[in-house]
Scaffold this motif. Structure first.
Motif, PDB file in Angstrom:
ATOM      1  N   LYS A   8      59.823 -42.961  97.805  1.00 10.59           N
ATOM      2  CA  LYS A   8      61.112 -42.692  97.168  1.00 10.59           C
ATOM      3  C   LYS A   8      61.791 -43.988  96.722  1.00 10.59           C
ATOM      4  O   LYS A   8      62.372 -44.063  95.638  1.00 10.59           O
ATOM      5  CB  LYS A   8      62.018 -41.924  98.134  1.00 10.59           C
ATOM      6  CG  LYS A   8      61.632 -40.465  98.328  1.00 10.59           C
ATOM      7  CD  LYS A   8      62.531 -39.786  99.320  1.00 10.59           C
ATOM      8  CE  LYS A   8      62.233 -38.284  99.395  1.00 10.59           C
ATOM      9  NZ  LYS A   8      62.719 -37.574  98.200  1.00 10.59           N
ATOM     10  N   VAL A   9      61.736 -44.994  97.568  1.00  6.80           N
ATOM     11  CA  VAL A   9      62.375 -46.260  97.216  1.00  6.80           C
ATOM     12  C   VAL A   9      61.672 -46.904  96.024  1.00  6.80           C
ATOM     13  O   VAL A   9      62.325 -47.410  95.094  1.00  6.80           O
ATOM     14  CB  VAL A   9      62.379 -47.213  98.430  1.00  6.80           C
ATOM     15  CG1 VAL A   9      62.872 -48.592  98.023  1.00  6.80           C
ATOM     16  CG2 VAL A   9      63.266 -46.649  99.534  1.00  6.80           C
ATOM     17  N   PHE A  10      60.356 -46.878  96.009  1.00  5.28           N
ATOM     18  CA  PHE A  10      59.624 -47.482  94.900  1.00  5.28           C
ATOM     19  C   PHE A  10      59.804 -46.699  93.612  1.00  5.28           C
ATOM     20  O   PHE A  10      59.860 -47.287  92.537  1.00  5.28           O
ATOM     21  CB  PHE A  10      58.143 -47.608  95.257  1.00  5.28           C
ATOM     22  CG  PHE A  10      57.806 -48.894  95.948  1.00  5.28           C
ATOM     23  CD1 PHE A  10      57.506 -50.030  95.213  1.00  5.28           C
ATOM     24  CD2 PHE A  10      57.831 -48.987  97.318  1.00  5.28           C
ATOM     25  CE1 PHE A  10      57.213 -51.228  95.845  1.00  5.28           C
ATOM     26  CE2 PHE A  10      57.541 -50.172  97.965  1.00  5.28           C
ATOM     27  CZ  PHE A  10      57.224 -51.309  97.217  1.00  5.28           C
ATOM     28  N   ALA A  11      59.896 -45.377  93.695  1.00 11.77           N
ATOM     29  CA  ALA A  11      60.147 -44.581  92.490  1.00 11.77           C
ATOM     30  C   ALA A  11      61.487 -44.958  91.879  1.00 11.77           C
ATOM     31  O   ALA A  11      61.607 -45.119  90.659  1.00 11.77           O
ATOM     32  CB  ALA A  11      60.118 -43.089  92.835  1.00 11.77           C
ATOM     33  N   ARG A  12      62.488 -45.126  92.736  1.00 14.70           N
ATOM     34  CA  ARG A  12      63.801 -45.533  92.250  1.00 14.70           C
ATOM     35  C   ARG A  12      63.740 -46.930  91.642  1.00 14.70           C
ATOM     36  O   ARG A  12      64.365 -47.196  90.607  1.00 14.70           O
ATOM     37  CB  ARG A  12      64.803 -45.506  93.421  1.00 14.70           C
ATOM     38  CG  ARG A  12      66.209 -45.925  93.057  1.00 14.70           C
ATOM     39  CD  ARG A  12      66.865 -44.952  92.107  1.00 14.70           C
ATOM     40  NE  ARG A  12      68.245 -45.310  91.842  1.00 14.70           N
ATOM     41  CZ  ARG A  12      69.033 -44.656  91.026  1.00 14.70           C
ATOM     42  NH1 ARG A  12      68.584 -43.580  90.406  1.00 14.70           N
ATOM     43  NH2 ARG A  12      70.277 -45.036  90.839  1.00 14.70           N
ATOM     44  N   SER A  13      62.968 -47.815  92.232  1.00 12.86           N
ATOM     45  CA  SER A  13      62.848 -49.179  91.718  1.00 12.86           C
ATOM     46  C   SER A  13      62.155 -49.196  90.355  1.00 12.86           C
ATOM     47  O   SER A  13      62.557 -49.939  89.454  1.00 12.86           O
ATOM     48  CB  SER A  13      62.075 -50.051  92.714  1.00 12.86           C
ATOM     49  OG  SER A  13      62.759 -50.150  93.940  1.00 12.86           O
ATOM     50  N   VAL A  14      61.118 -48.365  90.181  1.00 13.62           N
ATOM     51  CA  VAL A  14      60.437 -48.286  88.888  1.00 13.62           C
ATOM     52  C   VAL A  14      61.384 -47.734  87.826  1.00 13.62           C
ATOM     53  O   VAL A  14      61.408 -48.207  86.683  1.00 13.62           O
ATOM     54  CB  VAL A  14      59.176 -47.405  88.999  1.00 13.62           C
ATOM     55  CG1 VAL A  14      58.575 -47.132  87.615  1.00 13.62           C
ATOM     56  CG2 VAL A  14      58.136 -48.075  89.890  1.00 13.62           C
TER      57      VAL A  14
END
Length: 481
Positions: free
Chosen positions: A115-121
């Motif tokens: 979830k955190v990486f999806a938001r970062s992308v």
């Protein structure tokens, strides 16, 4: 004394009495509950469900941390450490931070990191300077994120499915190159991304729009042709292999039917868009650039070694059928009047290029067979059919004899079964071939004389007379051409 202030204060009565705190008031009412493992698990499941449906992971992470704690949010930790993301110390620190945060929230660490990486992308793709491509700065940031994601994947601390699902929540802000980089860096494959989308129609439209934008850049000779051509080739290979895979393919047994439908839908949309654009005869529009960028994909070399031969043949056969049957609005009478404008020299060069590529992959024999089958079974676009015939006889000399044999079979059917449609089709095909000159095909007049003089013992003389009378205006119009 009953009315003394001291007694009133002790009792807490009256407006001036000392009031007890909520903790004191509730202290006697709270009962210690027995430990219930089942209830605890239900609470954890409810909390996890709430977490998954929370739209802003950063805000949620910030809420659960103590205000006085100066610990960085995970996204800021990733951004700060991205300059040194490849170091073992940096990767270890980030993994430790994710474990601590996941333990505090009571969620799987793989779900949290995804979830955190999806938001970062998504943040990397915010305010793009290009419809489908990353800027140099965006590319640098994404490269750092991908390196960290691969570290987490190696430690089994990253959920691919959750990551894909989170990405699609903001699909309109995603850049196609970002998706491509996720695929080439082995974070998530293109197939995983497409399969995880909850709405097939929305997925097809998103991919269609992005492919058009990508082809515009290729047609306009963008500054990074290697990247754009690799993206287009990779996407087309995936769409063909999934949309036209054979029934014997073992993946067919386990793969959902939704992805093949999306793949064929996108390929059909791109071809229909190309044909509509060429019909309008554009000169300098973006649509024309997109078509010129898309048509080169119709080549066996594009998918060589990646797509099976059966899938490739099926795709090109389907493509030829779609070309021949696209918007069949012209009647035979229209074809007779406009046929002169559909010669090889006068056809739009991009449509001729499309015909050449499809026919070259199928081969003359299979192409003529497909033409014959489509004309017998479906309503056709006569402009596309006849311009395709011109391309066959001009670009493939071995097809000239095949076309003559096809015409002969049509005439035999017309004479034997009194089949008017076969006769009309035969004369239109011959007339189209003769437009390309005597070095390609005998003249229409010579062919017609040979036809009239040929013995037909099985043909009724009355029918032959009616046939010649009916054909006379057509013959005269052909001579005028």
């Amino acid at each position: 004394m009953p009315g003394s202030p001291a007694r009133g204060a002790a009792m807490g009565g009256g407006p001036r009495g000392l009031r007890k705190t909520w903790t004191e008031l509730l202290a006697g009412r709270v009962k210690k509950q027995k430990y219930d493992p089942e209830r605890e698990q239900k609470l954890k499941d409810s909390a996890l469900k709430l977490l998954r449906y929370h739209q802003n992971m950063h805000d949620l992470l910030l809420e659960v941390e103590e205000p006085q704690c100066k610990r960085l949010r995970l996204s800021e930790l990733i951004d700060r450490d991205s300059a040194d993301a490849s170091s073992d110390r940096s990767a270890s620190f980030i993994r430790s931070a994710f474990r601590d945060q996941a333990s505090r929230l009571g969620v799987p660490v793989g779900v949290l990191s995804a979830k955190v990486f999806a938001r970062s992308v998504q943040q990397v793709c915010v305010e793009p300077s290009h419809p489908v491509l990353l800027s140099p700065e965006q590319s640098k940031k994404l490269s750092s994120l991908l390196m960290i994601a691969r570290h987490l994947l190696a430690q089994n601390m990253f959920s691919r499915l959750t990551f894909c699902q989170e990405l699609w929540k903001a699909q309109n802000s995603l850049l196609l190159e970002a998706m491509w980089r996720l695929h080439t860096h082995s974070v998530v494959s293109l197939q995983e991304l497409l399969q995880s989308h909850p709405d097939s129609e929305a997925m097809a439209m998103w991919l269609f729009r992005n492919l058009r934008s990508l082809c515009e850049q290729i047609g306009a000779s963008c500054p990074s042709p290697d990247t754009t051509e690799a993206m287009l080739s990779g996407l087309v290979q995936l769409l063909i292999s999934r949309g036209f895979q054979g029934s014997s393919d073992p993946r067919r047994l386990v793969e959902p039917e939704r992805l093949p439908q999306v793949a064929t839908d996108v390929l059909q949309r791109m071809l229909a868009f190309s044909l509509d654009t060429l019909e309008a005869d554009p000169q300098t529009t973006l649509d024309c650039q997109a078509v010129s960028g898309w048509i080169p994909i119709y080549s066996g070399h594009t998918c060589c070694g990646v797509v099976t031969e059966n899938s490739l043949k099926s795709f090109f056969s389907h493509t030829l059928t779609q070309i021949l049957t696209h918007k069949p609005v012209l009647k035979v009478s229209d074809a007779i009047q406009m046929q002169k404008e559909w010669s090889f020299a006068k056809t739009h060069h991009l449509l001729t290029d499309l015909h050449c590529r499809v026919l070259a992959t199928l081969g003359p024999e299979e192409s003529v067979g497909r033409l014959q089958e489509v004309l017998e079974m479906q309503e056709v676009n006569w402009q596309h059919v006849l311009s395709c015939v011109s391309t066959l006889v001009v670009c493939f000399p071995e097809a000239q004899q095949l076309v003559k044999g096809w015409v002969a079979s049509l005439m035999a059917r017309a004479f034997e079964s009194y089949h008017l449609d076969s006769m009309v089709t035969a004369f239109l095909i011959v007339r189209q071939a003769t437009l390309e000159g005597p070095y390609v095909f005998p003249s229409y007049a010579d062919w017609f004389k040979v036809l009239r003089c040929a013995p037909r013992p099985y043909m009724d003389p009355t029918y032959m007379s009616v046939f010649c009378v009916w054909l006379q205006p057509v013959f005269l119009s052909a001579q005028c051409c």
